[in-house]
Motif scaffolding. Structure first.
Motif, PDB file in Angstrom:
ATOM      1  N   GLY A 498     -60.566 -84.803-117.172  1.00 34.99           N
ATOM      2  CA  GLY A 498     -60.043 -83.535-117.674  1.00 34.99           C
ATOM      3  C   GLY A 498     -61.011 -82.383-117.563  1.00 34.99           C
ATOM      4  O   GLY A 498     -61.074 -81.527-118.460  1.00 34.99           O
ATOM      5  N   ARG A 499     -61.775 -82.309-116.456  1.00 35.88           N
ATOM      6  CA  ARG A 499     -62.725 -81.223-116.274  1.00 35.88           C
ATOM      7  C   ARG A 499     -61.992 -79.929-115.927  1.00 35.88           C
ATOM      8  O   ARG A 499     -60.864 -79.934-115.437  1.00 35.88           O
ATOM      9  N   GLY A 500     -62.673 -78.793-116.125  1.00 35.12           N
ATOM     10  CA  GLY A 500     -62.087 -77.488-115.891  1.00 35.12           C
ATOM     11  C   GLY A 500     -62.090 -77.088-114.425  1.00 35.12           C
ATOM     12  O   GLY A 500     -62.562 -77.817-113.548  1.00 35.12           O
ATOM     13  N   ARG A 501     -61.623 -75.864-114.169  1.00 36.47           N
ATOM     14  CA  ARG A 501     -61.478 -75.365-112.807  1.00 36.47           C
ATOM     15  C   ARG A 501     -62.837 -75.145-112.141  1.00 36.47           C
ATOM     16  O   ARG A 501     -63.014 -75.461-110.962  1.00 36.47           O
ATOM     17  N   GLU A 502     -63.811 -74.642-112.881  1.00 37.74           N
ATOM     18  CA  GLU A 502     -65.125 -74.367-112.299  1.00 37.74           C
ATOM     19  C   GLU A 502     -65.819 -75.662-111.878  1.00 37.74           C
ATOM     20  O   GLU A 502     -66.400 -75.745-110.792  1.00 37.74           O
ATOM     21  N   ASP A 503     -65.758 -76.672-112.749  1.00 36.69           N
ATOM     22  CA  ASP A 503     -66.382 -77.945-112.405  1.00 36.69           C
ATOM     23  C   ASP A 503     -65.669 -78.598-111.221  1.00 36.69           C
ATOM     24  O   ASP A 503     -66.305 -79.231-110.364  1.00 36.69           O
ATOM     25  N   THR A 504     -64.352 -78.454-111.177  1.00 35.27           N
ATOM     26  CA  THR A 504     -63.591 -79.020-110.056  1.00 35.27           C
ATOM     27  C   THR A 504     -63.987 -78.365-108.744  1.00 35.27           C
ATOM     28  O   THR A 504     -64.089 -79.030-107.699  1.00 35.27           O
ATOM     29  N   GLN A 505     -64.243 -77.051-108.781  1.00 34.19           N
ATOM     30  CA  GLN A 505     -64.652 -76.334-107.580  1.00 34.19           C
ATOM     31  C   GLN A 505     -66.009 -76.843-107.075  1.00 34.19           C
ATOM     32  O   GLN A 505     -66.236 -76.954-105.866  1.00 34.19           O
ATOM     33  N   LYS A 506     -66.908 -77.165-107.990  1.00 30.58           N
ATOM     34  CA  LYS A 506     -68.202 -77.705-107.600  1.00 30.58           C
ATOM     35  C   LYS A 506     -68.051 -79.081-106.945  1.00 30.58           C
ATOM     36  O   LYS A 506     -68.741 -79.393-105.968  1.00 30.58           O
TER      37      LYS A 506
END
Length: 553
Positions: A498-506
């Motif tokens: 359930g990580r956020g959008r910023e972490d997913t982008q990384k």
């Protein structure tokens, strides 16, 4: 499969007894001469073959022969038994009252005693599994046979299959249960007819109620306390019939499952195929139970087609799959093929209209090989349009109309195939394009020049003329596995954690899914995420729950 099948009986005078046993003897070496013309042909063994160990005796000691009553004996001691020879494998199926080897005799004897005394299922009739590594594992099905002279008007029998492979026997449970029940139902129905006819002559229940009780009651029933199964069923060729049934069961059960050596963990495609096969078997069993054993209709399997199959319905080997990929790229053209593959990888609905079902089938085999098995929902032949949520591969005939909302949608692509008139009927790889005219249309105006990274690497491999067909096939397989691993990482990171959008982008940057074609890469990953197996998802969720509980423990 090292196994044997035995019919057992609980005698009122002597207890559990083995009545009939069928075992498989494998050829000593692969170079053994094949027995031509003797494929599963039932015949009695000759007496002069006793030196080969084929003539089987019920028992060698006179004392044990004296303990056997009519109900404990199937074949007389002088009977040589039955044999069936499979000319394909050279396996011989031998049947007599007892196994030919002393070690197997004790194993079958213990299985017989446990199936009729110790190991009893609820209701006493039905299947049960027991055993150990020392004495083998047993699948047992107990049942009753009607008899007017028996205690309670029925006799107790069981059919046991003894094997050394526990996993194989458990996996064969539905198959064994289905076919053993057919044999048992046949015996019970035949014996019931004899029971009803005998009851019509003498009412045994009323006669017993009026008789004086005696401790020797079992020995006073018309002088016949134990009756043979042949007498109960009035079947003259009963043992020959059981030999055929047991021999077929051993042969079919041994060939229905095969072992494969896998290097490393199974792929997602393998897990999805196993899950689909299990669901189909369960659905088939439910349908057979609801419809009284009638077979459900199955769609014909989709096999790869060669070039000459464009004009016929004959199926060929799956080894032509990657050959067809290169062929379709040549026929459609590099630009049109890239446009079509882009829609396939993005999860859009691909519709083929053609008067030739073989052409549609071969095209779908090519396109489906580019996707994970779990992402494929195919209807190769339909009389009407089916919505995209039902299938992403749809085959239609030329006269089926396409709805307006589909033809104007950017999430679908239509391939119309028309036959060209030619006088020469010869077909080869050089003139396939002259047989058909392909028209690809889609409302999607987004340029596919950049496309996902997977598509670009795919085109590089297909356009390299220095690579052999085998190398290209392995390259495509590696590309699929590479991006399926990226899908697993993204699923674990975004859905499970359930990580956020910023972490997913990384994470996408680490996976090499950013840069040119980033939007297509993300769309591909999300679509392929739907093809993950239930086994993998369940494993991830259970591992996460276990990790959450461990600190508190």
């Amino acid at each position: 499969m090292n196994a044997l099948v035995a019919l057992c009986h609980f005698c009122e005078l002597h207890g559990p007894r083995t009545l009939f046993c069928t075992e498989a003897l494998h050829p000593p070496s692969p170079s053994a001469p094949s027995q031509v013309g003797l494929a599963l042909e039932d015949r009695e063994l000759d007496a002069d073959r006793e030196g080969e160990g084929l003539t089987m005796r019920a028992n060698s000691t006179a004392t044990q022969r004296g303990e056997m009553c009519e109900g404990c004996r199937s074949l007389p001691a002088s009977h040589p038994g039955f044999v069936s020879i499979d000319d394909e494998t050279g396996i011989r199926f031998l049947s007599h009252q007892h196994p030919r080897q002393s070690q197997l005799f004790s194993v079958v004897r213990q299985a017989c005693v446990r199936s009729l005394s110790c190991e009893v299922c609820p209701g006493r009739e039905g299947p049960i599994f027991f055993g150990d590594e020392l004495h083998g594992f047993v699948f047992s099905h107990t049942f009753f046979i009607k008899d007017v002279l028996a205690r309670g008007f029925q006799r107790w029998y069981s059919i046991v299959m003894v094997a050394t492979d526990r996993i194989y026997l458990i996996n064969s449970w539905p198959f064994l249960l289905r076919h053993l029940r057919l044999t048992i139902q046949s015996l019970q129905s035949t014996a019931l007819k004899v029971f009803d006819s005998e009851q019509g002559v003498i009412q045994q229940r009323a006669m017993r109620m009026n008789s004086v009780f005696s401790p020797a009651f079992p020995h006073q029933r018309s002088g016949n306390a134990a009756r043979s199964l042949t007498s109960l069923t009035q079947h003259k060729n009963l043992w020959a019939s059981l030999h055929s049934s047991f021999s077929w069961l051993l042969k079919a059960c041994g060939s229905r499952l095969t072992e494969k050596l896998l290097e490393g963990a199974p792929t997602e495609d393998t897990l999805v195929l196993i899950e689909k096969q299990t669901e189909q078997e369960e659905e088939m069993n439910c349908r057979e139970g609801a419809e009284g054993g009638s077979k459900s209709q199955q769609h014909p399997s989709e096999s790869a087609l060669t070039v000459q199959d464009f004009l016929s319905d004959e199926t060929k080997s799956f080894s032509f799959e990657f050959h067809l990929i290169v062929l379709y790229r040549q026929v459609l053209g590099a630009a049109e093929f890239r446009h079509l593959v882009w829609h396939v990888l993005m999860g859009n609905q691909v519709i083929w209209r053609s008067a030739n079902p073989g052409l549609i089938q071969s095209a779908f085999i090519v396109l489906k090989s580019l996707l994970p098995v779990g992402c494929v929902r195919s209807i190769p032949c339909s009389a009407q349009y089916e919505e995209a949520y039902k299938c992403n591969f749809l085959g239609l005939s030329t006269e089926v109309p396409i709805p307006v909302h589909v033809s104007s949608s950017e999430f679908s692509v239509l391939v119309d195939v028309t036959d060209r008139n030619r006088q020469n009927s010869a077909v080869n790889e050089d003139n396939v394009a002259s047989w058909f005219q392909f028209s690809i249309s889609s409302a999607n105006t987004q340029p596919t020049d950049r496309g996902p990274t997977l598509l670009n690497k795919l085109e590089v491999a297909l356009s390299n003329e220095n690579l052999s067909m085998e190398v290209v096939s392995h390259c495509l397989l590696c590309l699929k596995e590479e991006w399926m691993n990226k899908v697993k990482v993204l699923f674990k990171f975004s859905k499970v954690d359930g990580r956020g959008r910023e972490d997913t982008q990384k994470v996408l940057a680490l996976l090499g899914a950013t840069g040119p074609g980033e939007e297509d890469n993300l769309r591909l990953l999300k679509f392929w995420m739907t093809g993950l197996s239930k086994t993998y998802k369940t494993h991830l969720m259970s591992a996460v729950r276990g990790g959450e509980r461990s600190p508190s423990q």
